[in-house]
Design an enzyme around this catalytic site. Structure first.
Site, PDB file in Angstrom:
ATOM      1  NE  ARG A 100     -29.901 -55.842  24.485  1.00 51.17           N
ATOM      2  CZ  ARG A 100     -29.139 -56.935  24.292  1.00 51.17           C
ATOM      3  NH1 ARG A 100     -27.833 -56.864  24.445  1.00 51.17           N
ATOM      4  NH2 ARG A 100     -29.678 -58.082  23.956  1.00 51.17           N
ATOM      5  CB  ILE A 157     -27.320 -58.545  19.952  1.00 50.76           C
ATOM      6  CG1 ILE A 157     -26.810 -57.637  21.072  1.00 50.76           C
ATOM      7  CG2 ILE A 157     -28.836 -58.600  19.978  1.00 50.76           C
ATOM      8  CD1 ILE A 157     -27.311 -56.174  20.940  1.00 50.76           C
ATOM      9  CB  SER A 158     -24.873 -61.825  24.118  1.00 53.79           C
ATOM     10  OG  SER A 158     -23.871 -62.323  23.276  1.00 53.79           O
ATOM     11  CD  GLN A 159     -30.040 -63.915  28.959  1.00 54.96           C
ATOM     12  OE1 GLN A 159     -29.289 -64.858  28.726  1.00 54.96           O
ATOM     13  NE2 GLN A 159     -30.943 -63.945  29.907  1.00 54.96           N
TER      14      GLN A 159
END
Ligand code: SAH
Length: 219
Positions: free
Chosen positions: A42, A68-70
């Site tokens: 990530r 960027i999503s959780q």
């Protein structure tokens, strides 16, 4: 008995913690998905200046109004999507390319559309560098989907449209499933749509999420 994590570098350890504390602990059980979340680096999908925050429990701005999503939201939406190795998947809102990379580990082919040219380019570069060969990025308007590659077994939307775009529903295969945040405010309903073998549409809500708004096409 104490179990020790064996990790040869600090980011692998950070990822193990992320999966254990943010994802497994909140009830995600799909082993293939957990494996994918442990595997995809990530931190390499976020800009340098925020890299140290890559494994924390919140979304991170990546420029151009995108985030960027959780990690948990990526896991939850992927679990609801239930991709398999036989599936062709469409993603709307490539952003960093991270969600696409997770999908790439779980599906046969991933097609992902991003409206911001700079993001489409940098996500494609990151995915290429990391050798995710079953993912294709295209710059374009997600409201149109990707008609040349349709139909798709799975469609995931990671920017929020006020209503479900008709083109996406049309490009969903029979027996297919679509997951999207729908709403015109900063908090949206996470919906799951199933198209039956006969073509009927079933819609259910899976709670609330917060995504950046999907930009109107052509802007
Ligand atoms: N899935 C991404 C996070 C997406 S953030 C990740 O894993 O990093 C939402 C993204 O949707 C942003 O990059 C934004 O530019 C993009 N977007 C917004 N409107 C869009 C549209 N109409 N078509 C395609 N992408 C759009």
């Amino acid at each position: 008995m104490t179990t020790y994590l064996v990790a040869d570098d600090p980011v692998t350890l950070q990822r193990e913690h992320m999966v254990a504390e943010q994802i497994e602990s909140r009830g995600i059980r799909n082993q293939d998905l957990l494996r994918a979340m442990r595997a995809v680096p990530r931190h390499l999908f976020v800009p340098m200046d925020v890299r140290s925050m890559a494994y924390e429990d919140w979304p991170i701005p990546i420029g151009y109004g995108a985030t960027i999503s959780q990690p948990y939201v990526v896991a939850l939406m992927t679990e609801l999507l239930a991709p398999s190795k036989k599936h062709r998947v469409l993603e709307i809102g490539t952003g960093s390319g991270y969600q696409a990379a997770i999908l790439g580990q779980l599906a046969a082919e991933v097609y992902t559309v991003e409206i911001v040219p700079e993001l489409a380019r940098s996500a494609a570069q990151t995915l290429h560098k990391l050798r995710y060969t079953n993912i294709t990025v295209r710059q374009g308007d997600g409201y149109q989907g990707w008609p040349e590659q349709a139909p798709f077994d799975r469609i995931i939307v990671t920017a929020a449209p006020p209503e479900l775009p008709e083109a996406l529903l049309a490009q969903l295969a029979k027996g297919g499933r679509l997951v999207a945040p729908i709403g015109s405010t900063s908090i949206q309903e996470l919906i799951v749509i199933e198209k039956t073998a006969g073509g009927a549409i079933r819609r259910r809500s899976e709670g609330l999420v917060s995504f950046v708004a999907m930009k109107p096409g052509g802007k």
